[in-house]
Scaffold this motif. Structure first.
Motif, PDB file in Angstrom:
ATOM      1  N   ARG A  24       0.815  -1.205   0.000  1.00 32.94           N
ATOM      2  CA  ARG A  24       0.000   0.000   0.000  1.00 32.94           C
ATOM      3  C   ARG A  24       0.858   1.269   0.000  1.00 32.94           C
ATOM      4  N   PHE A  32      -5.747  13.475  -2.964  1.00 29.67           N
ATOM      5  CA  PHE A  32      -6.163  13.590  -4.364  1.00 29.67           C
ATOM      6  C   PHE A  32      -5.611  12.394  -5.132  1.00 29.67           C
ATOM      7  N   ARG A  33      -6.448  11.710  -5.883  1.00 29.56           N
ATOM      8  CA  ARG A  33      -5.996  10.522  -6.604  1.00 29.56           C
ATOM      9  C   ARG A  33      -6.371  10.606  -8.075  1.00 29.56           C
ATOM     10  N   PRO A  34      -5.435  10.246  -8.946  1.00 31.06           N
ATOM     11  CA  PRO A  34      -5.795  10.202 -10.361  1.00 31.06           C
ATOM     12  C   PRO A  34      -6.741   9.040 -10.625  1.00 31.06           C
ATOM     13  N   ASP A  35      -7.570   9.177 -11.626  1.00 30.78           N
ATOM     14  CA  ASP A  35      -8.392   8.054 -12.068  1.00 30.78           C
ATOM     15  C   ASP A  35      -7.539   7.237 -13.021  1.00 30.78           C
ATOM     16  N   ILE A  68      -2.275  -0.261 -15.169  1.00 29.53           N
ATOM     17  CA  ILE A  68      -3.018   0.159 -13.992  1.00 29.53           C
ATOM     18  C   ILE A  68      -2.797  -0.806 -12.837  1.00 29.53           C
ATOM     19  N   PRO A 110      -4.524   1.252  -6.024  1.00 30.75           N
ATOM     20  CA  PRO A 110      -5.635   0.870  -5.152  1.00 30.75           C
ATOM     21  C   PRO A 110      -6.925   1.614  -5.465  1.00 30.75           C
ATOM     22  N   ASP A 111      -6.873   2.609  -6.337  1.00 26.68           N
ATOM     23  CA  ASP A 111      -8.087   3.370  -6.639  1.00 26.68           C
ATOM     24  C   ASP A 111      -8.791   2.892  -7.894  1.00 26.68           C
ATOM     25  N   VAL A 112      -8.226   1.928  -8.567  1.00 25.06           N
ATOM     26  CA  VAL A 112      -8.891   1.372  -9.741  1.00 25.06           C
ATOM     27  C   VAL A 112     -10.120   0.610  -9.262  1.00 25.06           C
ATOM     28  N   THR A 113     -11.236   0.847  -9.884  1.00 24.24           N
ATOM     29  CA  THR A 113     -12.450   0.171  -9.444  1.00 24.24           C
ATOM     30  C   THR A 113     -13.030  -0.604 -10.621  1.00 24.24           C
ATOM     31  N   ILE A 114     -14.329  -0.567 -10.788  1.00 23.42           N
ATOM     32  CA  ILE A 114     -14.997  -1.282 -11.868  1.00 23.42           C
ATOM     33  C   ILE A 114     -15.663  -0.240 -12.746  1.00 23.42           C
TER      34      ILE A 114
END
Lengths: 227, 227
Positions: free
Chosen positions: B14, B42-45, B53, B57-61
């Motif tokens: 992490r 602040f997190r990039p998409d 990618i 940890p911010d990658v989702t669906i």
């Protein structure tokens, strides 16, 4: 052949996407850089903002929403399906446990096992994503009270799991252990999309189908959940 | 009661999340601001980055993965289920169309209608998200070739939809029109999670259940898709 429709229906136009309601949180120089970054395709992850997320075109579906957020309401619906089965049995004066032994084919799981599998998938997938041991469920009961307790235990467990851990698990490697001991490797996202979500809906739907086949009067809203 | 397990299994710790493989794309001053933003939450998409990618940890669906990405493979699986029904009918020397009229209860849809509903939900939801007219499907056929053509048309249509439009639709207001004309309002995300995905899996599973009930030898992999 296809054409654009309903353009008037979405509240915020696409041109607004480079401004953000939380822009005022940043100093003017920082904001200037942010605007440049946004114009270059850089997008904040809206789930990290404390403010509202309405209208942000980059908001997607979190791992939590696609697991706990799906399983909990549909486990509650499943509980409601069983309640309707019990009511039907009382009206027709037979033991509700008879329903739990019914199958759609001789080599398919019976109703109790369908409920057991729905609980198993609903418990194991979020536990794997959260890196916590799944709650220990007792040996499968073929009585309604036992199955209702199993559903309640499953809901209580998955609602107790840490959302942030689950949300961070999309790319994490997880291993789903089959009953024969084989471990299937997935990323967290693939676990949900290609395995646990389809499995979960399979068993909830088959429970619904079994009850309908047995004569219980259910409607689609009993499956989808009443609004 | 629960405890952390399998900590060794996720590849990236992490602590790495504040650096990004594409940091070199930005000038030093811009990067300094990015670092400050990241430290502030602040997190990039990551889906916007051209690079890999993995590990973010911010990658989702994405909305696309949770719609087209689910519906296409399961429509293919559904097509395979029907093929196995045809093979079974040929072995047992009966008209495969008999299967299409079977129901699990007198007031449930028959197999052909289950296939029709699966196609409808798979077509309408992504079309609403993409703001395009759904492909016009013909009146429901009660023959296998017609249903296979319906599935193929559905797959071809939803695979033609623009991914970016669908991915941007999580918070957009959409209206699902029921057969009686009622329009149900949803956000794009709620359409998928609370309606179209559960509906789709309901009808695919019930098609599987009907075929199993009719004696067709299917296994769970026919539903999940063979790897």
């Amino acid at each position: 052949m296809s054409r654009k429709v309903c353009q008037q229906r979405h509240g915020r136009s696409r041109q607004d996407s480079n401004s953000h309601p939380n822009d005022h949180l940043f100093s003017t120089p920082a904001r200037a850089v942010i605007v440049q970054l946004l114009r270059g395709g850089f997008r904040p992850d809206a789930s990290r903002w404390r403010g509202g997320i309405e209208g942000n075109p980059d908001v997607t579906i979190s791992m939590y929403e696609a697991s706990v957020g799906l399983f909990v309401p549909h486990l509650r619906n499943l509980s409601g399906l069983l309640d309707k089965g019990v009511a039907y049995a009382e009206t027709r004066k037979f033991n509700p446990a008879v329903l739990l032994g019914m199958r759609l084919a001789p080599n398919m799981y019976d109703l109790a096992q369908q409920v057991g599998e729905a609980c198993r998938h609903a418990v194991v997938a979020p536990a794997l994503l959260a890196e916590l041991e799944p709650v220990a469920l007792p040996a499968l009961e073929h009585d309604m009270a036992g199955l209702q307790a199993r559903i309640a235990t499953s809901i209580e467990f998955i609602e107790s799991l840490p959302r942030a851990e689950i949300d961070a698990a999309a790319e994490r490697n997880v291993f789903f252990r089959l009953k024969n001991g084989t471990e299937l490797p997935f990323t967290g996202r693939a676990l949900l999309l290609t395995f646990s979500v389809p499995q979960f809906f399979f068993h909830v739907t088959t429970a619904y189908d079994l009850l309908r086949h047995a004569g219980v009067e259910l409607v689609k809203k009993d499956y989808l959940g009443r609004k």
